[in-house]
Design a protein around this motif. Structure first.
Motif, PDB file in Angstrom:
ATOM      1  N   ALA A   8       0.665  -1.250   0.372  1.00 61.82           N
ATOM      2  CA  ALA A   8       0.179   0.091   0.146  1.00 61.82           C
ATOM      3  C   ALA A   8       0.872   1.041   0.013  1.00 61.82           C
ATOM      4  O   ALA A   8       2.175   1.550   0.662  1.00 61.82           O
ATOM      5  N   ARG A   9       0.742   2.485  -0.483  1.00 54.97           N
ATOM      6  CA  ARG A   9       0.988   3.552  -0.768  1.00 54.97           C
ATOM      7  C   ARG A   9       0.147   4.668   0.136  1.00 54.97           C
ATOM      8  O   ARG A   9      -0.998   4.430   0.004  1.00 54.97           O
ATOM      9  N   PHE A  10       0.806   5.916   0.515  1.00 55.01           N
ATOM     10  CA  PHE A  10      -0.089   6.358   0.685  1.00 55.01           C
ATOM     11  C   PHE A  10      -0.298   8.276  -0.104  1.00 55.01           C
ATOM     12  O   PHE A  10       1.006   8.269  -0.648  1.00 55.01           O
ATOM     13  N   VAL A  11      -1.036   8.568  -0.591  1.00 54.76           N
ATOM     14  CA  VAL A  11      -1.341   9.925  -1.384  1.00 54.76           C
ATOM     15  C   VAL A  11      -2.026  11.095  -0.469  1.00 54.76           C
ATOM     16  O   VAL A  11      -3.263  11.003   0.245  1.00 54.76           O
ATOM     17  N   VAL A  12      -1.881  12.442  -0.573  1.00 52.29           N
ATOM     18  CA  VAL A  12      -2.356  13.301  -0.533  1.00 52.29           C
ATOM     19  C   VAL A  12      -2.048  13.406  -1.689  1.00 52.29           C
ATOM     20  O   VAL A  12      -1.771  14.372  -2.313  1.00 52.29           O
ATOM     21  N   GLU A  13      -3.834  14.584  -1.484  1.00 56.97           N
ATOM     22  CA  GLU A  13      -4.406  15.117  -2.665  1.00 56.97           C
ATOM     23  C   GLU A  13      -4.015  16.889  -2.118  1.00 56.97           C
ATOM     24  O   GLU A  13      -5.253  17.130  -1.139  1.00 56.97           O
ATOM     25  N   ASN A  14      -4.319  17.580  -2.765  1.00 52.61           N
ATOM     26  CA  ASN A  14      -4.497  18.851  -2.268  1.00 52.61           C
ATOM     27  C   ASN A  14      -6.049  19.149  -2.967  1.00 52.61           C
ATOM     28  O   ASN A  14      -6.918  18.516  -3.234  1.00 52.61           O
ATOM     29  N   TYR A  15      -7.114  19.815  -2.131  1.00 54.24           N
ATOM     30  CA  TYR A  15      -8.474  20.600  -1.525  1.00 54.24           C
ATOM     31  C   TYR A  15      -8.600  20.412  -3.027  1.00 54.24           C
ATOM     32  O   TYR A  15      -7.949  21.730  -3.931  1.00 54.24           O
ATOM     33  N   GLY A  16     -10.226  20.408  -3.803  1.00 54.76           N
ATOM     34  CA  GLY A  16     -10.072  20.383  -4.884  1.00 54.76           C
ATOM     35  C   GLY A  16      -9.900  20.445  -5.918  1.00 54.76           C
ATOM     36  O   GLY A  16     -10.445  20.389  -7.233  1.00 54.76           O
ATOM     37  N   ASP A  17      -8.554  19.343  -5.539  1.00 59.78           N
ATOM     38  CA  ASP A  17      -7.594  18.628  -7.141  1.00 59.78           C
ATOM     39  C   ASP A  17      -7.820  17.257  -6.687  1.00 59.78           C
ATOM     40  O   ASP A  17      -7.756  16.593  -7.750  1.00 59.78           O
ATOM     41  N   SER A  18      -8.689  16.755  -5.955  1.00 66.98           N
ATOM     42  CA  SER A  18      -9.064  14.983  -5.770  1.00 66.98           C
ATOM     43  C   SER A  18     -10.330  14.300  -6.581  1.00 66.98           C
ATOM     44  O   SER A  18     -11.887  15.142  -6.508  1.00 66.98           O
ATOM     45  N   ALA A  19      -9.955  14.045  -7.450  1.00 66.38           N
ATOM     46  CA  ALA A  19     -11.093  13.409  -8.845  1.00 66.38           C
ATOM     47  C   ALA A  19     -11.890  12.295  -7.339  1.00 66.38           C
ATOM     48  O   ALA A  19     -12.801  12.473  -8.366  1.00 66.38           O
TER      49      ALA A  19
END
Length: 238
Positions: A8-19
């Motif tokens: 597993a891997r950890f992903v951080v997505e910015n507010y408003g950019d996450s599909a």
């Protein structure tokens, strides 16, 4: 992540950019996902509701060691289920406590767009579906269309209330007229939203049986929404 041996891997997505967040209609952060399973929303880390009806999220208070350990244990279990290929088990495990906190249909004010107040008599003996949606939410239209079909199919037994939040009434009226669905459309007031908790995702759907007991709460529009909600509806009809 280290405990999964790199599976597993950890992903951080910015507010408003996450599909993914957009697909679920999540508009507040933090939101935690394991693949496409929504694990936690802001209310899980704080308090929601006001006055005597206020409730504490399952990972609140956030700074406590016990809350950290509870979140870590839940997340680890969801990772295990997902990596084992048990996606349905992961979804069931991730079910938020809202369904428990809404063990019964709450009392709430709701006036439809035709100016008619929803009364206890309107809902008595019916399966009640309460859908919170927004005019700016693309998945909400598909969910409303699907709910319209359910209403037609179960017209004698089901009442669907479509409560618009964070939306302007003229836009709500326009969409109601465009879709021409047999739902009771209205504006979701702050009082109504508080009765159902801190709504951090749209669409959000609650299902209550004929006795007013909570049968399920569904957040966003994941691929399993229709199947999961219709299963809850069948159980509520029984």
């Amino acid at each position: 992540m280290a405990e999964t041996g790199g599976a597993a891997r950890f992903v951080v997505e910015n507010y408003g950019d996450s599909a993914l967040a957009k697909r679920f209609g999540v508009t507040r952060y933090p939101a935690i996902f394991v693949d496409d399973v929504l694990v936690a929303t802001p209310k899980d880390f704080g308090f929601f509701g006001k006055g005597e009806g206020a409730a504490q999220g399952r990972y609140a208070p956030l700074k406590s060691a016990a809350s950290h350990e509870r979140f870590r244990a839940d997340l680890a279990r969801l990772l295990q289920l997902t990596l084992a290929g048990d996606r349905e088990g992961a979804r069931a495990r991730a079910a938020t406590p809202d369904a428990d906190s809404l063990a019964a249909l709450p009392t709430f004010p709701f006036i439809d767009l035709d100016g008619r107040a929803v009364t206890a008599a309107d809902l008595a003996g019916k399966v009640v579906l309460v859908e919170f949606w927004a005019t700016w939410c693309p998945p909400c239209r598909g969910t409303l269309a699907w709910l319209g079909e359910l209403q037609r199919k179960h017209s004698r037994d089901v009442v669907v209330l479509a409560a618009a939040i964070e939306s302007d009434e003229p836009d709500v009226r326009r969409i109601r007229d465009e879709l021409a669905l047999p739902l009771r459309f209205g504006m979701g007031s702050p009082e109504m939203a508080r009765a159902f908790g801190d709504l951090s995702a749209v669409p959000t759907l609650f299902v209550f049986d004929r006795q007013g007991r909570g049968r399920g709460a569904f957040f966003g529009a994941p691929p399993s929404l229709h199947a999961d909600a219709e299963r809850a509806l069948v159980e509520a009809l029984d």
